[in-house]
Motif scaffolding. Sequence first.
Motif, mmCIF file in Angstrom:
data_model
loop_
_atom_site.group_PDB
_atom_site.id
_atom_site.type_symbol
_atom_site.label_atom_id
_atom_site.label_comp_id
_atom_site.label_asym_id
_atom_site.label_seq_id
_atom_site.Cartn_x
_atom_site.Cartn_y
_atom_site.Cartn_z
ATOM 1 N N LEU A 226 0.836 -1.208 0.000
ATOM 2 C CA LEU A 226 0.000 0.000 0.000
ATOM 3 C C LEU A 226 0.873 1.261 0.000
ATOM 4 C CD1 LEU A 226 -2.817 1.199 0.108
ATOM 5 C CD2 LEU A 226 -2.794 0.939 2.596
ATOM 6 N N ASN A 227 1.979 1.218 0.706
ATOM 7 C CA ASN A 227 2.860 2.388 0.767
ATOM 8 C C ASN A 227 3.502 2.712 -0.575
ATOM 9 O OD1 ASN A 227 2.332 3.033 3.394
ATOM 10 N ND2 ASN A 227 3.983 1.751 4.224
ATOM 11 N N ARG A 228 3.471 1.744 -1.499
ATOM 12 C CA ARG A 228 4.047 1.984 -2.839
ATOM 13 C C ARG A 228 3.029 2.557 -3.823
ATOM 14 N NH1 ARG A 228 6.190 -3.727 -4.027
ATOM 15 N NH2 ARG A 228 5.401 -3.170 -6.073
ATOM 16 N N ILE A 229 1.748 2.577 -3.434
ATOM 17 C CA ILE A 229 0.708 3.044 -4.363
ATOM 18 C C ILE A 229 0.570 4.559 -4.232
ATOM 19 C CG2 ILE A 229 -1.720 2.820 -5.070
ATOM 20 C CD1 ILE A 229 -0.236 0.194 -5.353
ATOM 21 N N GLU A 230 1.074 5.267 -5.232
ATOM 22 C CA GLU A 230 0.984 6.728 -5.178
ATOM 23 C C GLU A 230 -0.223 7.235 -5.959
ATOM 24 O OE1 GLU A 230 2.555 8.241 -3.014
ATOM 25 O OE2 GLU A 230 4.016 6.674 -2.577
ATOM 26 N N ASN A 231 -0.620 6.493 -6.985
ATOM 27 C CA ASN A 231 -1.822 6.869 -7.724
ATOM 28 C C ASN A 231 -2.436 5.602 -8.325
ATOM 29 O OD1 ASN A 231 -0.972 6.497 -10.585
ATOM 30 N ND2 ASN A 231 0.593 7.971 -9.958
ATOM 31 N N PRO A 232 -3.664 5.714 -8.805
ATOM 32 C CA PRO A 232 -4.385 4.509 -9.239
ATOM 33 C C PRO A 232 -3.692 3.745 -10.361
ATOM 34 C CG PRO A 232 -5.869 6.375 -9.114
ATOM 35 C CD PRO A 232 -4.511 6.908 -8.878
ATOM 36 N N GLU A 233 -2.890 4.427 -11.166
ATOM 37 C CA GLU A 233 -2.218 3.724 -12.261
ATOM 38 C C GLU A 233 -1.258 2.659 -11.709
ATOM 39 O OE1 GLU A 233 -2.921 3.908 -15.637
ATOM 40 O OE2 GLU A 233 -4.587 5.016 -14.774
ATOM 41 N N ASP A 234 -0.756 2.866 -10.490
ATOM 42 C CA ASP A 234 0.131 1.873 -9.866
ATOM 43 C C ASP A 234 -0.601 0.543 -9.645
ATOM 44 O OD1 ASP A 234 2.198 3.696 -9.789
ATOM 45 O OD2 ASP A 234 1.764 4.341 -7.733
ATOM 46 N N VAL A 235 -1.919 0.612 -9.444
ATOM 47 C CA VAL A 235 -2.696 -0.613 -9.208
ATOM 48 C C VAL A 235 -2.659 -1.505 -10.446
ATOM 49 C CG1 VAL A 235 -5.027 -1.503 -8.725
ATOM 50 C CG2 VAL A 235 -4.201 0.553 -7.545
ATOM 51 N N LYS A 236 -2.652 -0.866 -11.612
ATOM 52 C CA LYS A 236 -2.682 -1.622 -12.877
ATOM 53 C C LYS A 236 -1.430 -2.475 -13.071
ATOM 54 C CE LYS A 236 -5.806 0.845 -15.826
ATOM 55 N NZ LYS A 236 -5.927 2.262 -16.049
ATOM 56 N N LYS A 237 -0.326 -2.098 -12.398
ATOM 57 C CA LYS A 237 0.938 -2.821 -12.608
ATOM 58 C C LYS A 237 1.023 -4.083 -11.747
ATOM 59 C CE LYS A 237 3.109 1.701 -13.146
ATOM 60 N NZ LYS A 237 3.598 2.740 -12.237
ATOM 61 N N LEU A 238 0.066 -4.310 -10.860
ATOM 62 C CA LEU A 238 0.193 -5.411 -9.893
ATOM 63 C C LEU A 238 -0.312 -6.736 -10.459
ATOM 64 C CD1 LEU A 238 -1.058 -3.569 -6.671
ATOM 65 C CD2 LEU A 238 1.293 -3.820 -7.498
ATOM 66 N N THR A 239 0.287 -7.820 -9.994
ATOM 67 C CA THR A 239 -0.190 -9.161 -10.354
ATOM 68 C C THR A 239 -1.413 -9.488 -9.491
ATOM 69 O OG1 THR A 239 1.123 -10.204 -8.638
ATOM 70 C CG2 THR A 239 2.194 -9.905 -10.790
ATOM 71 N N VAL A 240 -2.102 -10.568 -9.827
ATOM 72 C CA VAL A 240 -3.281 -10.963 -9.045
ATOM 73 C C VAL A 240 -2.870 -11.252 -7.598
ATOM 74 C CG1 VAL A 240 -5.053 -12.748 -8.761
ATOM 75 C CG2 VAL A 240 -4.581 -11.799 -11.028
ATOM 76 N N ARG A 241 -1.728 -11.920 -7.438
ATOM 77 C CA ARG A 241 -1.255 -12.224 -6.087
ATOM 78 C C ARG A 241 -0.987 -10.930 -5.286
ATOM 79 N NH1 ARG A 241 1.398 -16.721 -3.428
ATOM 80 N NH2 ARG A 241 0.745 -18.042 -5.123
ATOM 81 N N GLU A 242 -0.382 -9.961 -5.959
ATOM 82 C CA GLU A 242 -0.121 -8.672 -5.290
ATOM 83 C C GLU A 242 -1.426 -7.941 -4.971
ATOM 84 O OE1 GLU A 242 4.237 -7.249 -6.939
ATOM 85 O OE2 GLU A 242 2.546 -7.178 -8.322
ATOM 86 N N LEU A 243 -2.399 -8.055 -5.874
ATOM 87 C CA LEU A 243 -3.699 -7.416 -5.621
ATOM 88 C C LEU A 243 -4.349 -8.019 -4.382
ATOM 89 C CD1 LEU A 243 -5.120 -7.065 -9.244
ATOM 90 C CD2 LEU A 243 -4.614 -5.190 -7.678
ATOM 91 N N GLU A 244 -4.181 -9.346 -4.210
ATOM 92 C CA GLU A 244 -4.751 -9.992 -3.019
ATOM 93 C C GLU A 244 -4.074 -9.463 -1.747
ATOM 94 O OE1 GLU A 244 -6.104 -14.175 -5.133
ATOM 95 O OE2 GLU A 244 -4.317 -14.156 -3.869
ATOM 96 N N GLN A 245 -2.763 -9.281 -1.847
ATOM 97 C CA GLN A 245 -2.047 -8.728 -0.679
ATOM 98 C C GLN A 245 -2.489 -7.284 -0.418
ATOM 99 O OE1 GLN A 245 2.310 -8.824 -0.761
ATOM 100 N NE2 GLN A 245 2.329 -7.209 0.795
ATOM 101 N N LEU A 246 -2.634 -6.519 -1.507
ATOM 102 C CA LEU A 246 -3.070 -5.124 -1.350
ATOM 103 C C LEU A 246 -4.466 -5.060 -0.726
ATOM 104 C CD1 LEU A 246 -2.487 -2.122 -1.819
ATOM 105 C CD2 LEU A 246 -3.391 -2.370 -4.141
#
Length: 201
Positions: free
Chosen positions: A5-25
């Motif tokens: 979460l601390n690495r997400i500065e704007n919504p476009e950062d969400v698009k770069k994540l894998t499904v596994r990372e999205l689950e962690q987020l």
Amino acid sequence: MYPLLNRIENPEDVKKLTVRELEQLASELRHFIIDTVSQNGGHLAPNLGTVELTLALYSVFSFPTDKLVWDVGHQAYSHKILTGRRDAFSTLRKKGGITGFPNRFESAYDAFGVGHASTSISAALGMALARDAKGEKNQVIAVIGDGALTGGESFEALNNAGDLGTKLIVILNDNERSIDANVGAMSEYLSRIRSAPQYAR
Ligand SMILES: Cc1ncc(C[n+]2csc(CCOP(=O)(O)OP(=O)(O)O)c2C)c(N)n1
């Protein structure tokens, strides 16, 4: 404590994540919301219920060019946290702090100021028609709960939207609750749809 979460500065950062990372987020967002709400007060259940939905929306659409309209607005904490307000989230509902609901004066990502129920489809339809008039191509998405769907303004908007036929996405967040357990014909109808074999397929 919130490494992803601390690495997400704007919504476009969400698009770069894998499904596994999205689950962690999703898990980090949930803990972050619980931490803040346990100190500041605020809505808990509606916001815990929209974490995955919000991440899915941000994985697919490009806000604020696309317009996201929350109904009632008591479920938009993840949306706020992912749109540049993570650090300000500790000021939630405090004097001079960020509000508990989407607020157009707070962020360009808050497309519509809410609080009242049953307004999202109507507001989103207006935005879709304005888009058409300007010859633009952005998406407009209304997110509405099963409770807010039973308000008269929702039916007026659905009636109007279906007739006008403009491109508009309506997402029904059917969690079978609207403060208390749902009652009424609409809730029974949605339960029947949800338990039908066609829906499971
Ligand atoms: C016009 C209006 N009437 C009543 C309310 C009070 N109210 C706040 S949330 C809510 C129910 C929302 O239920 P639902 O749409 O299913 O969303 P959920 O809480 O399940 O996310 C109501 C009636 C309101 N905000 N606005």
